[in-house]
Design a protein around this motif. Structure first.
Motif, PDB file in Angstrom:
ATOM      1  N   SER A 140       0.824  -1.204   0.000  1.00 45.96           N
ATOM      2  CA  SER A 140       0.000   0.000   0.000  1.00 45.96           C
ATOM      3  C   SER A 140       0.858   1.255   0.000  1.00 45.96           C
ATOM      4  CB  SER A 140      -0.926  -0.011   1.221  1.00 45.96           C
ATOM      5  OG  SER A 140      -1.686   1.170   1.293  1.00 45.96           O
ATOM      6  N   ALA A 141       1.952   1.223   0.776  1.00 43.93           N
ATOM      7  CA  ALA A 141       2.828   2.399   0.862  1.00 43.93           C
ATOM      8  C   ALA A 141       3.517   2.683  -0.472  1.00 43.93           C
ATOM      9  CB  ALA A 141       3.865   2.187   1.970  1.00 43.93           C
ATOM     10  N   VAL A 142       3.953   1.632  -1.157  1.00 44.00           N
ATOM     11  CA  VAL A 142       4.627   1.835  -2.443  1.00 44.00           C
ATOM     12  C   VAL A 142       3.637   2.337  -3.485  1.00 44.00           C
ATOM     13  CG1 VAL A 142       5.841   0.678  -4.317  1.00 44.00           C
ATOM     14  CG2 VAL A 142       6.418   0.134  -1.961  1.00 44.00           C
ATOM     15  N   LEU A 143       2.429   1.789  -3.486  1.00 44.76           N
ATOM     16  CA  LEU A 143       1.431   2.204  -4.472  1.00 44.76           C
ATOM     17  C   LEU A 143       1.043   3.673  -4.318  1.00 44.76           C
ATOM     18  CD1 LEU A 143      -0.932  -0.913  -4.541  1.00 44.76           C
ATOM     19  CD2 LEU A 143       0.502  -0.094  -6.407  1.00 44.76           C
ATOM     20  N   ARG A 144       1.096   4.167  -3.083  1.00 43.04           N
ATOM     21  CA  ARG A 144       0.749   5.568  -2.847  1.00 43.04           C
ATOM     22  C   ARG A 144       1.978   6.449  -3.046  1.00 43.04           C
ATOM     23  NH1 ARG A 144      -4.239   6.120  -0.693  1.00 43.04           N
ATOM     24  NH2 ARG A 144      -5.197   4.276   0.274  1.00 43.04           N
ATOM     25  N   ALA A 145       2.499   6.449  -4.244  1.00 40.91           N
ATOM     26  CA  ALA A 145       3.683   7.250  -4.552  1.00 40.91           C
ATOM     27  C   ALA A 145       3.343   8.736  -4.461  1.00 40.91           C
ATOM     28  CB  ALA A 145       4.201   6.917  -5.942  1.00 40.91           C
ATOM     29  N   PRO A 146       4.301   9.561  -4.059  1.00 44.68           N
ATOM     30  CA  PRO A 146       4.045  11.008  -3.959  1.00 44.68           C
ATOM     31  C   PRO A 146       3.585  11.589  -5.290  1.00 44.68           C
ATOM     32  CG  PRO A 146       6.118  10.426  -2.896  1.00 44.68           C
ATOM     33  CD  PRO A 146       5.650   9.203  -3.625  1.00 44.68           C
ATOM     34  N   GLY A 147       2.586  12.441  -5.216  1.00 41.95           N
ATOM     35  CA  GLY A 147       2.082  13.104  -6.414  1.00 41.95           C
ATOM     36  C   GLY A 147       1.230  12.220  -7.296  1.00 41.95           C
ATOM     37  N   GLY A 148       0.856  11.030  -6.810  1.00 47.86           N
ATOM     38  CA  GLY A 148       0.034  10.129  -7.615  1.00 47.86           C
ATOM     39  C   GLY A 148       0.751   9.527  -8.794  1.00 47.86           C
ATOM     40  N   LYS A 149       2.095   9.541  -8.767  1.00 49.30           N
ATOM     41  CA  LYS A 149       2.860   8.979  -9.878  1.00 49.30           C
ATOM     42  C   LYS A 149       2.850   7.456  -9.827  1.00 49.30           C
ATOM     43  CE  LYS A 149       6.009  12.945 -10.152  1.00 49.30           C
ATOM     44  NZ  LYS A 149       7.439  13.377 -10.098  1.00 49.30           N
ATOM     45  N   GLU A 150       3.099   6.843 -10.964  1.00 49.35           N
ATOM     46  CA  GLU A 150       3.168   5.391 -11.034  1.00 49.35           C
ATOM     47  C   GLU A 150       4.447   4.907 -10.353  1.00 49.35           C
ATOM     48  OE1 GLU A 150       1.630   2.617 -14.431  1.00 49.35           O
ATOM     49  OE2 GLU A 150       3.736   3.082 -14.834  1.00 49.35           O
ATOM     50  N   ALA A 151       4.311   3.912  -9.503  1.00 46.89           N
ATOM     51  CA  ALA A 151       5.431   3.411  -8.725  1.00 46.89           C
ATOM     52  C   ALA A 151       5.896   2.064  -9.258  1.00 46.89           C
ATOM     53  CB  ALA A 151       5.038   3.277  -7.256  1.00 46.89           C
ATOM     54  N   THR A 152       7.158   1.751  -9.028  1.00 45.13           N
ATOM     55  CA  THR A 152       7.721   0.446  -9.368  1.00 45.13           C
ATOM     56  C   THR A 152       7.655  -0.444  -8.136  1.00 45.13           C
ATOM     57  OG1 THR A 152       9.227   1.379 -11.012  1.00 45.13           O
ATOM     58  CG2 THR A 152       9.785  -0.787 -10.113  1.00 45.13           C
ATOM     59  N   ILE A 153       7.103  -1.633  -8.313  1.00 42.39           N
ATOM     60  CA  ILE A 153       6.938  -2.569  -7.200  1.00 42.39           C
ATOM     61  C   ILE A 153       7.882  -3.737  -7.406  1.00 42.39           C
ATOM     62  CG2 ILE A 153       5.291  -4.020  -5.941  1.00 42.39           C
ATOM     63  CD1 ILE A 153       3.083  -2.256  -7.249  1.00 42.39           C
ATOM     64  N   ASP A 154       8.897  -3.825  -6.593  1.00 45.07           N
ATOM     65  CA  ASP A 154       9.826  -4.939  -6.610  1.00 45.07           C
ATOM     66  C   ASP A 154      10.346  -5.150  -5.200  1.00 45.07           C
ATOM     67  OD1 ASP A 154      11.706  -2.913  -6.184  1.00 45.07           O
ATOM     68  OD2 ASP A 154      12.374  -2.895  -8.271  1.00 45.07           O
ATOM     69  N   LEU A 155      11.266  -6.076  -5.023  1.00 43.56           N
ATOM     70  CA  LEU A 155      11.764  -6.360  -3.681  1.00 43.56           C
ATOM     71  C   LEU A 155      12.400  -5.134  -3.047  1.00 43.56           C
ATOM     72  CD1 LEU A 155      13.351  -9.924  -3.942  1.00 43.56           C
ATOM     73  CD2 LEU A 155      11.259  -9.244  -2.775  1.00 43.56           C
ATOM     74  N   GLY A 156      13.137  -4.367  -3.844  1.00 41.88           N
ATOM     75  CA  GLY A 156      13.827  -3.205  -3.300  1.00 41.88           C
ATOM     76  C   GLY A 156      12.884  -2.141  -2.787  1.00 41.88           C
ATOM     77  N   THR A 157      11.878  -1.769  -3.586  1.00 40.95           N
ATOM     78  CA  THR A 157      10.960  -0.715  -3.165  1.00 40.95           C
ATOM     79  C   THR A 157      10.113  -1.166  -1.980  1.00 40.95           C
ATOM     80  OG1 THR A 157       9.354  -1.437  -4.831  1.00 40.95           O
ATOM     81  CG2 THR A 157      10.878   0.327  -5.447  1.00 40.95           C
ATOM     82  N   LEU A 158       9.721  -2.438  -1.940  1.00 41.20           N
ATOM     83  CA  LEU A 158       8.951  -2.935  -0.798  1.00 41.20           C
ATOM     84  C   LEU A 158       9.810  -2.996   0.455  1.00 41.20           C
ATOM     85  CD1 LEU A 158       6.962  -5.824  -2.529  1.00 41.20           C
ATOM     86  CD2 LEU A 158       6.043  -3.630  -1.756  1.00 41.20           C
ATOM     87  N   ALA A 159      11.068  -3.394   0.299  1.00 42.52           N
ATOM     88  CA  ALA A 159      11.960  -3.496   1.460  1.00 42.52           C
ATOM     89  C   ALA A 159      12.266  -2.132   2.058  1.00 42.52           C
ATOM     90  CB  ALA A 159      13.257  -4.197   1.067  1.00 42.52           C
ATOM     91  N   ASP A 160      12.124  -1.064   1.277  1.00 44.56           N
ATOM     92  CA  ASP A 160      12.310   0.276   1.837  1.00 44.56           C
ATOM     93  C   ASP A 160      11.291   0.570   2.925  1.00 44.56           C
ATOM     94  OD1 ASP A 160      14.438   0.783   0.180  1.00 44.56           O
ATOM     95  OD2 ASP A 160      13.242   1.784  -1.363  1.00 44.56           O
ATOM     96  N   HIS A 161      10.156  -0.108   2.882  1.00 41.00           N
ATOM     97  CA  HIS A 161       9.115   0.093   3.886  1.00 41.00           C
ATOM     98  C   HIS A 161       9.069  -1.029   4.913  1.00 41.00           C
ATOM     99  CE1 HIS A 161       7.324   3.499   1.658  1.00 41.00           C
ATOM    100  NE2 HIS A 161       7.652   2.803   0.575  1.00 41.00           N
TER     101      HIS A 161
END
Length: 447
Positions: A287-308
């Protein structure tokens, strides 16, 4: 004396064939409807007014077989709803597929070989009845909710403005019927590819050892992820509260999340965006990755999820271990005459196809919004004005605007999955060669 004879309505074999096909279709529909109804009830859909639950249930079944649902309505010439949903509730899909496959196979039990004409006839009869069922689902998945305005003053003002709030939905006929037919054919094809009990025509027997061991092994991995996800979801429901909505997610979309976790563990990538409320709980990192700042499209992978949440990295070793175990299982179910490179190539192809299907199945596209005189409503402004007119608790006022998109990046994900399959297939075959007994399984009639 001549005796008049009255011919039967149809050959007994033909009647039995149609009854068998009807059993397959009805069993699948009943199982899917039961799971969907329970999930929708837990999600709160039982509170829908004006007998809206049965059409919503039919819409869920349409989505489960790959169809799409369009939302429409508005408030006369003053406001309009612009929305659509294209997402598969894979728990419903999975239950229906398993039940239909089991009923179809039980009708062919105790047989190692089946005639091509007989199998084709069974498939055609099942397809015909399934198409009828899809038409019924499409017609049933349609409803309009008429929303009453607040007090008498609001109704007077609304009538003067031509404001008759309605929110409705309908299943797209062409999409639901077309993709729903493809869904059934895929279920039947997977049934014969996975199951050792499925009899094949003699001309196809030579291909079963090249397909079935790897297909069965990957199917086992998918089921293992569903079981792991179910256990994790039940624990979350018990320990974190919100049990009803969590169980609704399990009954509607457990494989969506579980199989996506498998793909992410292999390095697959999705792109997505979430604007507005989601409605049901999903893992917090996603959910946190999908809610990218400014409503931009986010990349969902192990790295971006692990940031949260750093625990996301555990998806990598879990996927590697389960895939290696599947490669070992595939090699054990194959004859010793199969060479190591053949194991590796076959398992690589099976892994690539699996990740491709996961990507296609987990696509989501849900846009919902309310526009007034052609102007989109967001937070505040005209949205607050319309909310004041309709009343804060009115469902139309609560629509606001938002969207959820989730798209797989198939180009890097599928080749990477093939590489994983090639390596684990080779290692699994080497391990299996050490434990196989000489002369074990030189030929398998059932795959």
């Amino acid at each position: 004396m001549q005796q008049r004879t009255t011919g039967p309505a149809g050959p007994p074999g033909a009647v039995r064939g149609w009854l068998d096909a009807l059993a397959v279709v009805l069993a699948g529909l009943v199982a899917m409807a039961a799971v969907a109804a329970l999930g929708l009830w837990l999600a709160g859909a039982d509170d829908l007014p004006e007998g809206g639950f049965p059409p919503v249930l039919a819409a869920t079944l349409a989505l489960a077989v790959g169809g799409s649902v369009q939302l429409d309505g508005g408030a006369g010439n003053f406001a309009a709803v612009d929305a659509g949903v294209d997402a598969m509730p894979l728990t419903v899909s999975l239950v229906g597929a398993v039940v239909m496959a089991e009923v179809f196979l039980r009708q062919l039990r105790f047989r190692a070989v089946a005639g091509g004409g007989e199998l084709l006839g069974r498939i055609i009869r099942t397809v015909v009845l399934w198409l009828i069922a899809l038409v019924v689902i499409t017609v049933t998945a349609k409803h309009t909710f008429v929303i009453q305005l607040g007090g008498s003053l609001a109704q007077t003002i609304g009538g003067a403005l031509g404001l008759t709030p309605e929110v409705g939905f309908h299943a797209e006929g062409a999409t639901t019927i077309g993709i729903g037919l493809a869904w059934l054919l895929l279920v039947l094809a997977a049934t014969f590819a996975v199951s050792r009990r499925a009899p094949l025509p003699r001309g196809l027997l030579r291909y079963q050892l090249a397909v079935r061991p790897a297909a069965f092994a990957l199917w086992t991995v998918l089921l293992a992820y569903v079981v792991i996800g179910a256990v994790a979801g039940i624990v979350t429901a018990i320990t974190h509260g919100n049990a009803r909505q969590t169980m609704a997610v399990l009954l509607l979309a457990l494989p969506d999340l579980a199989w996506m976790a498998f793909g992410l563990g292999l390095g697959a990538v999705w792109h997505g965006r979430l604007v507005g409320a989601l409605g049901l709980p999903v893992p917090e990192p996603l959910s946190a990755v999908l809610r990218a700042p400014g409503g931009k499209e986010a990349t969902i992978d192990l790295g971006t999820l692990a940031d949260h949440d750093s625990r996301t990295w555990w998806l990598l070793p879990v996927a590697a271990v389960l895939l290696l175990a599947a490669a070992f299982l595939a090699a054990r179910r194959s004859p010793r005459t199969v060479r190591l490179w053949q194991h590796a190539v076959r398992f690589a192809l099976a892994t690539a196809v699996t990740v491709l299907l996961i990507g296609l199945w987990t696509r989501m596209d849900a846009d919902y919004g309310l526009s007034v005189l052609g102007v989109g409503l967001g937070q505040g402004g005209l949205g607050d004005l319309l909310g004041a007119v309709l009343g804060g608790s009115n469902p139309l006022a609560a629509l606001g605007s938002g969207s959820l998109t989730l798209r797989p990046a198939l180009w890097p994900s599928v080749p990477l999955a093939a590489a994983w399959g090639l390596v684990t297939g080779l290692i699994g075959a080497l391990l299996a060669a050490r434990v196989q007994r000489r002369g074990e399984v030189t030929q398998e009639a059932g795959g």
